[in-house]
Enzyme design. Structure first.
Site, PDB file in Angstrom:
ATOM      1  N   GLU A 273      39.197 111.768 -72.364  1.00 46.72           N
ATOM      2  CA  GLU A 273      39.532 112.793 -73.387  1.00 46.72           C
ATOM      3  C   GLU A 273      38.605 113.938 -73.199  1.00 46.72           C
ATOM      4  O   GLU A 273      37.832 114.170 -74.525  1.00 46.72           O
ATOM      5  CB  GLU A 273      39.444 112.256 -74.778  1.00 46.72           C
ATOM      6  N   PRO A 274      38.347 114.680 -72.181  1.00 51.87           N
ATOM      7  CA  PRO A 274      37.393 115.656 -72.208  1.00 51.87           C
ATOM      8  C   PRO A 274      37.966 116.827 -72.863  1.00 51.87           C
ATOM      9  O   PRO A 274      39.001 117.405 -72.825  1.00 51.87           O
ATOM     10  CB  PRO A 274      37.538 115.878 -70.569  1.00 51.87           C
ATOM     11  N   GLY A 275      36.790 117.240 -73.665  1.00 51.00           N
ATOM     12  CA  GLY A 275      37.100 118.516 -74.340  1.00 51.00           C
ATOM     13  C   GLY A 275      36.085 119.915 -73.989  1.00 51.00           C
ATOM     14  O   GLY A 275      36.489 120.544 -72.831  1.00 51.00           O
ATOM     15  N   ARG A 312      27.568 126.741 -83.638  1.00 46.31           N
ATOM     16  CA  ARG A 312      26.644 125.718 -83.055  1.00 46.31           C
ATOM     17  C   ARG A 312      25.150 125.855 -83.189  1.00 46.31           C
ATOM     18  O   ARG A 312      24.410 124.976 -83.330  1.00 46.31           O
ATOM     19  CB  ARG A 312      27.130 125.514 -81.503  1.00 46.31           C
ATOM     20  N   CYS A 341      24.872 136.257 -94.975  1.00 47.16           N
ATOM     21  CA  CYS A 341      23.699 136.128 -95.791  1.00 47.16           C
ATOM     22  C   CYS A 341      23.154 134.669 -95.766  1.00 47.16           C
ATOM     23  O   CYS A 341      23.387 134.020 -96.851  1.00 47.16           O
ATOM     24  CB  CYS A 341      24.017 136.726 -97.236  1.00 47.16           C
ATOM     25  N   GLU A 342      22.531 134.442 -94.754  1.00 49.32           N
ATOM     26  CA  GLU A 342      21.827 132.885 -94.581  1.00 49.32           C
ATOM     27  C   GLU A 342      20.803 133.044 -93.647  1.00 49.32           C
ATOM     28  O   GLU A 342      21.016 133.633 -92.522  1.00 49.32           O
ATOM     29  CB  GLU A 342      22.597 131.840 -93.982  1.00 49.32           C
ATOM     30  N   TYR A 370      33.976 124.173 -79.064  1.00 52.57           N
ATOM     31  CA  TYR A 370      33.383 124.145 -80.470  1.00 52.57           C
ATOM     32  C   TYR A 370      32.785 125.582 -80.983  1.00 52.57           C
ATOM     33  O   TYR A 370      31.817 125.486 -81.498  1.00 52.57           O
ATOM     34  CB  TYR A 370      32.357 122.973 -80.314  1.00 52.57           C
TER      35      TYR A 370
HETATM   36  C1  LIG Z   1      35.277 115.208 -79.689  1.00 53.44           C
HETATM   37  C2  LIG Z   1      36.073 114.089 -79.151  1.00 53.44           C
HETATM   38  C3  LIG Z   1      36.280 114.024 -77.755  1.00 53.44           C
HETATM   39  C4  LIG Z   1      35.853 115.331 -76.829  1.00 53.44           C
HETATM   40  O1  LIG Z   1      34.586 115.249 -76.714  1.00 53.44           O
HETATM   41  P1  LIG Z   1      33.924 116.238 -75.513  1.00 53.44           P
HETATM   42  O2  LIG Z   1      32.677 116.028 -75.707  1.00 53.44           O
HETATM   43  O3  LIG Z   1      34.190 117.598 -75.830  1.00 53.44           O
HETATM   44  O4  LIG Z   1      34.498 115.797 -74.300  1.00 53.44           O
HETATM   45  C5  LIG Z   1      37.132 113.171 -77.352  1.00 53.44           C
HETATM   46  N1  LIG Z   1      37.393 112.094 -77.969  1.00 53.44           N
HETATM   47  C6  LIG Z   1      37.241 111.716 -79.185  1.00 53.44           C
HETATM   48  C7  LIG Z   1      37.843 110.663 -80.067  1.00 53.44           C
HETATM   49  C8  LIG Z   1      36.471 112.893 -79.821  1.00 53.44           C
HETATM   50  O5  LIG Z   1      36.286 112.859 -81.060  1.00 53.44           O
END
Ligand SMILES: *Cc1c(COP(=O)(O)O)cnc(C)c1O
Length: 418
Positions: A273-275, A312, A341-342, A370
């Site tokens: 599950e890469p993001g 971030r 304003c922070e 993100y």
């Molecule tokens: C956030 C998340 C991801 C993705 O993580 P990355 O660091 O962006 O690759 C995959 N699986 C789950 C369950 C997450 O919460």
């Protein structure tokens, strides 16, 4: 970062000058490279070649429906953490049968929507959630495909806010008690046990903790097998880091090869599950310099992007490189700050940055993940535009919000009419 290069000193997104995009769309705006998105997805897919696998892009990193469509066109599956993200995947033309649903707090309507859509599996985070999914499935005459999200108790050695695989985190079911929960799940009539899942954290710059987690998951599957429980999917989550500054994370294909090695001999389809590692370096944030400001102690460069656009740095003290869009060579040590304003509203602190004059353009690098996904309307700031570049062309994939958008959902009750 291959998609953002310089020609005669000027910053380009693929073959488009960054300044052209800013002129046409305005700032702040996020710019994504289609070529980079595709390349990073293909790295994963190629890395797992030869093993049964499915890459499920993690929607929360960047959920724009054009980004999702680009990945769906590559054959990507999706990892969602809410009914809203599932809606986006479907709107983008993603295949629901390649969707996994993660998250500690799934609500009944979200479970029902996901069952109706026919998702691949629910990654279940607690025994109580098993009961709820079972009940919702039985009410609909369905069987819900489930995996248990196991907490393998591995230290991901990353920022504590994005470390999820330790016993002290809210995520998953402790590995030592999940056998019991697997046994219960396999007896529930509304459930079909199809997988085992974990996700230990994000922005990991070494594959060691990921491989260690894979080893523990493999051991778990062997113990389940002895009890007649045989999950078809092993989901190793996301988490691979990217280069923001001087990190040296493994590449997707190095990581894939190690995972395949750690899971060898198991008759399973590998899910990841890469993001961040797909979208992070496919995006930048363009922002205009508004003012220079200084006192004896410090210089400030005030820009039109702020913590509401890119949280971030404020949230995790995260580092994003900041570059000039033109060929400015002079530098200044300054804080780059937004209009919010922070005091926590900064994009860079005490950093040597290009001395771009007011009216000029800066690029905040590695802003694909993100970033917009975490943006808010704090200080009643309309959210930025998003642009997708493809070669010589670029397209607005989310228009800048208007002031009317800000107050659209609000109303004044009669009791306040005088
Ligand atoms: C956030 C998340 C991801 C993705 O993580 P990355 O660091 O962006 O690759 C995959 N699986 C789950 C369950 C997450 O919460």
């Amino acid at each position: 970062m291959s998609a953002f290069t310089r020609k005669d000193g000027e910053l380009f997104a693929e073959n488009v000058p960054a300044a052209d995009i800013a002129r046409e769309v305005g700032t702040p705006c996020f710019v994504y490279s289609l070529a980079e998105l595709r390349a990073r997805f293909r790295d994963y897919d190629a890395g797992f070649e030869g093993a049964d696998h499915l890459v499920c892009y993690s929607v929360k990193a960047n959920s724009n429906i054009a980004v999702l469509r680009a990945l769906a066109n590559e054959g990507s599956g999706f990892d969602v953490v809410s009914g809203g993200e599932l809606k986006r995947v479907i709107a983008a033309g993603g295949d629901p049968s390649k969707v996994v649903f993660s998250g500690v707090g799934k609500q009944e309507w979200e479970i029902a929507d996901a069952l109706d859509a026919g998702i691949l599996m629910f990654n279940v985070e607690s025994p109580a959630e098993l009961e709820t999914i079972n009940r919702v499935a039985l009410e609909r005459g369905a069987r819900a495909p489930v995996a248990l999200r196991v907490n393998p108790d591995v230290d991901a050695k990353t920022h504590p806010y994005i470390s999820t695989g330790l016993k002290t985190s809210k995520f998953g079911i402790p590995i030592e008690r999940c056998l019991e929960d697997y046994a219960r799940a396999s007896e529930m009539k509304g459930l079909e046990v199809v997988g085992a899942d974990c996700h230990i954290g994000s922005q990991l710059t070494s594959s060691e903790p990921l491989v260690e987690a894979a080893g523990r998951m493999a051991a778990l599957l062997r113990r389940l097998d002895e009890r007649g429980i045989r999950p078809r999917y092993i989901d190793m989550g996301g988490g691979l880091g990217i280069v923001y500054d001087d990190e040296a994370p493994p590449t997707a294909d190095e990581y894939a090869a190690k995972l395949v090695g750690a899971l060898e001999g198991l008759d399973v389809t590998i899910l990841v599950e890469p993001g961040r590692s797909i979208v992070g370096n496919a995006g930048i944030l363009l922002t205009s310099v508004l003012y220079h400001k200084g006192n004896n102690e410090k210089n400030f460069i005030v820009v039109d992007a702020a913590m509401n656009d890119l949280p971030r740095p404020s949230l995790y003290s995260a580092f994003h490189r900041i570059e000039a869009a033109d060929d400015t060579r002079d530098t200044v040590v300054a804080d780059v700050v937004g209009p919010v304003c922070e005091t926590g509203d900064f994009l860079a602190k005490e950093r040597e940055v290009p001395a771009v004059a007011p009216g000029g353009l800066l690029a905040v690098m590695s802003a694909g993940a993100y970033a917009f996904a975490m943006a808010s309307n704090y200080n009643s700031r309309p959210r930025a535009a998003e642009v997708l570049v493809d070669g010589e062309n670029f397209y607005t994939i989310r228009r800048r919000e208007t002031l009317d958008d800000l107050i659209g959902p609000e109303s004044i009750p009669d009791v306040l009419e005088s």
